[in-house]
Design an enzyme around this catalytic site. Structure first.
Site, PDB file in Angstrom:
ATOM      1  N   LEU A 224      14.787 -10.722  -2.393  1.00 17.84           N
ATOM      2  CA  LEU A 224      14.961 -10.778  -0.941  1.00 17.84           C
ATOM      3  C   LEU A 224      14.466  -9.504  -0.263  1.00 17.84           C
ATOM      4  CD1 LEU A 224      18.550 -12.299  -1.031  1.00 17.84           C
ATOM      5  CD2 LEU A 224      16.365 -13.522  -0.859  1.00 17.84           C
ATOM      6  N   HIS A 225      13.857  -9.686   0.900  1.00 13.26           N
ATOM      7  CA  HIS A 225      13.342  -8.558   1.678  1.00 13.26           C
ATOM      8  C   HIS A 225      13.742  -8.750   3.138  1.00 13.26           C
ATOM      9  CE1 HIS A 225      10.346 -11.465   2.866  1.00 13.26           C
ATOM     10  NE2 HIS A 225      10.017 -11.652   1.597  1.00 13.26           N
TER      11      HIS A 225
ATOM     12  N   HIS B  96      13.675 -12.203   4.666  1.00  3.22           N
ATOM     13  CA  HIS B  96      14.834 -13.061   4.362  1.00  3.22           C
ATOM     14  C   HIS B  96      16.060 -12.598   5.165  1.00  3.22           C
ATOM     15  CE1 HIS B  96      12.572 -13.454   0.419  1.00  3.22           C
ATOM     16  NE2 HIS B  96      12.726 -14.704   0.770  1.00  3.22           N
TER      17      HIS B  96
ATOM     18  N   GLY C 226      10.998 -19.662   7.153  1.00  4.96           N
ATOM     19  CA  GLY C 226      10.173 -18.650   7.811  1.00  4.96           C
ATOM     20  C   GLY C 226       8.831 -19.222   8.243  1.00  4.96           C
TER      21      GLY C 226
ATOM     22  N   GLN D 225       4.203 -25.060   4.736  1.00 10.06           N
ATOM     23  CA  GLN D 225       5.497 -25.489   4.194  1.00 10.06           C
ATOM     24  C   GLN D 225       6.423 -25.888   5.339  1.00 10.06           C
ATOM     25  OE1 GLN D 225       7.768 -23.414   0.960  1.00 10.06           O
ATOM     26  NE2 GLN D 225       8.902 -22.496   2.614  1.00 10.06           N
TER      27      GLN D 225
ATOM     28  N   SER E 119       6.594 -10.303   1.987  1.00 10.35           N
ATOM     29  CA  SER E 119       6.616 -11.393   1.022  1.00 10.35           C
ATOM     30  C   SER E 119       7.147 -10.817  -0.287  1.00 10.35           C
ATOM     31  CB  SER E 119       5.178 -11.904   0.822  1.00 10.35           C
ATOM     32  OG  SER E 119       5.062 -12.576  -0.406  1.00 10.35           O
ATOM     33  N   SER E 120       7.858 -11.647  -1.043  1.00 10.04           N
ATOM     34  CA  SER E 120       8.375 -11.171  -2.337  1.00 10.04           C
ATOM     35  C   SER E 120       7.208 -10.772  -3.237  1.00 10.04           C
ATOM     36  CB  SER E 120       9.189 -12.270  -3.011  1.00 10.04           C
ATOM     37  OG  SER E 120      10.194 -12.704  -2.134  1.00 10.04           O
TER      38      SER E 120
HETATM   39  O1  PAF Z   1       9.756 -20.526   0.742  1.00  5.90           O
HETATM   40  C1  PAF Z   1      10.362 -20.478  -0.345  1.00  5.90           C
HETATM   41  O2  PAF Z   1      10.913 -19.453  -0.758  1.00  5.90           O
HETATM   42  C2  PAF Z   1      10.405 -21.728  -1.221  1.00  5.90           C
HETATM   43  O3  PAF Z   1       9.232 -22.456  -1.125  1.00  5.90           O
HETATM   44  C3  PAF Z   1      11.632 -22.610  -0.931  1.00  5.90           C
HETATM   45  C4  PAF Z   1      11.598 -23.169   0.468  1.00  5.90           C
HETATM   46  C5  PAF Z   1      12.907 -21.826  -1.147  1.00  5.90           C
HETATM   47  C6  PAF Z   1      11.642 -23.802  -1.894  1.00  5.90           C
HETATM   48  O4  PAF Z   1      11.688 -23.409  -3.212  1.00  5.90           O
END
Ligand code: PAF
Length: 273
Positions: A25-26, A29, A139, A145, A177-178
């Protein structure tokens, strides 16, 4: 904070706000979690590195994981639940097949990562089934997505309120981003070029109105041997497809590789009339 591996029926009595993540997490998040906290609902953060959305096992194995640090950060943010399911709980015996993300799921990010969005929709749907959240947040950095999940919630009539979290950037403009954890300092500098490409393309497109010419000129102007561009596109944000005379909301999306790490970014804008 309660760390749960499975959802229990008493949790359904609470109105839950789900923040789905894959961990590491950053600040990006954290800003999603802050939005969730503002709602007054109980926040549940899921951390599950979903194997079904990786088309490359090496990428899955390399994906950064640091559950201890994540857990400490979530504690500080006063999150009520941390959900860290095992794979066989998410994909239990009733699991049959992946959901389909359709034609749009096969373009852009989906073209370079076949099956990626089928895996995303499948796990997100499973999280919805298990947690039954009232609200959820994703996000804007993962624009395709976000588009596909919004579309999925709409066409399946799910009674879930979807919120969109802003892209959080560092001082250089690099979207958090991670995966940035996998870059060297020099790599991060190169990666900030993604945002520059987006801004240049917006500027040239607003001048010329020509999609392909603007993309070509942008790529020429910002040529950098260390940043390998996979795609750079201007799309209609409302359809996630080619723009038309009717387009008002535009989105420019980009993906590229720096030091072998895949990164994505986007900006959006509106043109009236
Ligand atoms: O964006 C993400 O971190 C992933 O694609 C998610 C939405 C948690 C699904 O695994």
């Amino acid at each position: 904070m309660k760390n749960v591996k499975q959802i229990t029926s008493d949790m359904y009595k609470e109105n839950l706000f789900l923040v789905p993540t894959m961990g590491s997490l950053h600040r990006g998040h954290f800003s999603l979690i802050e939005e969730a906290k503002k709602s007054g609902l109980k926040t549940i953060v899921s951390i599950f590195v979903n194997p079904k959305q990786f088309n490359d096992t090496n990428d899955y194995q390399k994906y950064p994981r640091d559950i201890q640090k994540d857990s400490m950060n979530l504690e500080k943010l006063n999150v009520e639940y941390l959900f860290t399911p095992d794979e066989n709980y998410i994909y239990d015996d009733s699991f049959l097949d992946l959901l389909s993300s359709g034609e749009i799921g096969e373009q852009y990010e989906g073209k370079s990562r076949p099956g990626h969005f089928d895996g995303v929709l499948t796990v997100v749907n499973r999280l919805f089934e298990l947690i039954k959240p009232k609200k959820v947040i994703f996000g804007k950095k993962d624009a395709q997505q976000l588009f596909l999940i919004k579309d999925y919630i709409g066409r399946t009539n799910k009674d879930i309120d979807l919120l969109e979290g802003e892209i959080i950037r560092d001082k250089s403009g690099l979207a958090l981003s991670s995966r940035n954890l996998l870059l060297s300092a020099k790599g991060k500098e190169t990666a900030s070029g993604l945002k520059k490409q987006l801004e240049t393309l917006k500027e040239i497109f607003l001048e010329t109105g020509l999609v392909n010419t603007s993309i070509e000129r942008t790529l020429l102007r910002n040529k950098d041997g260390l940043l390998e561009i996979d795609y750079l596109e201007i799309l209609d944000k409302d359809t996630f497809s080619a723009i038309s005379d009717k387009t008002k909301n535009f989105i420019i999306i980009i993906a590229g590789y720096v030091e072998g790490i895949r990164l994505i970014d986007n900006i959006d804008f509106r043109i009236e009339g």
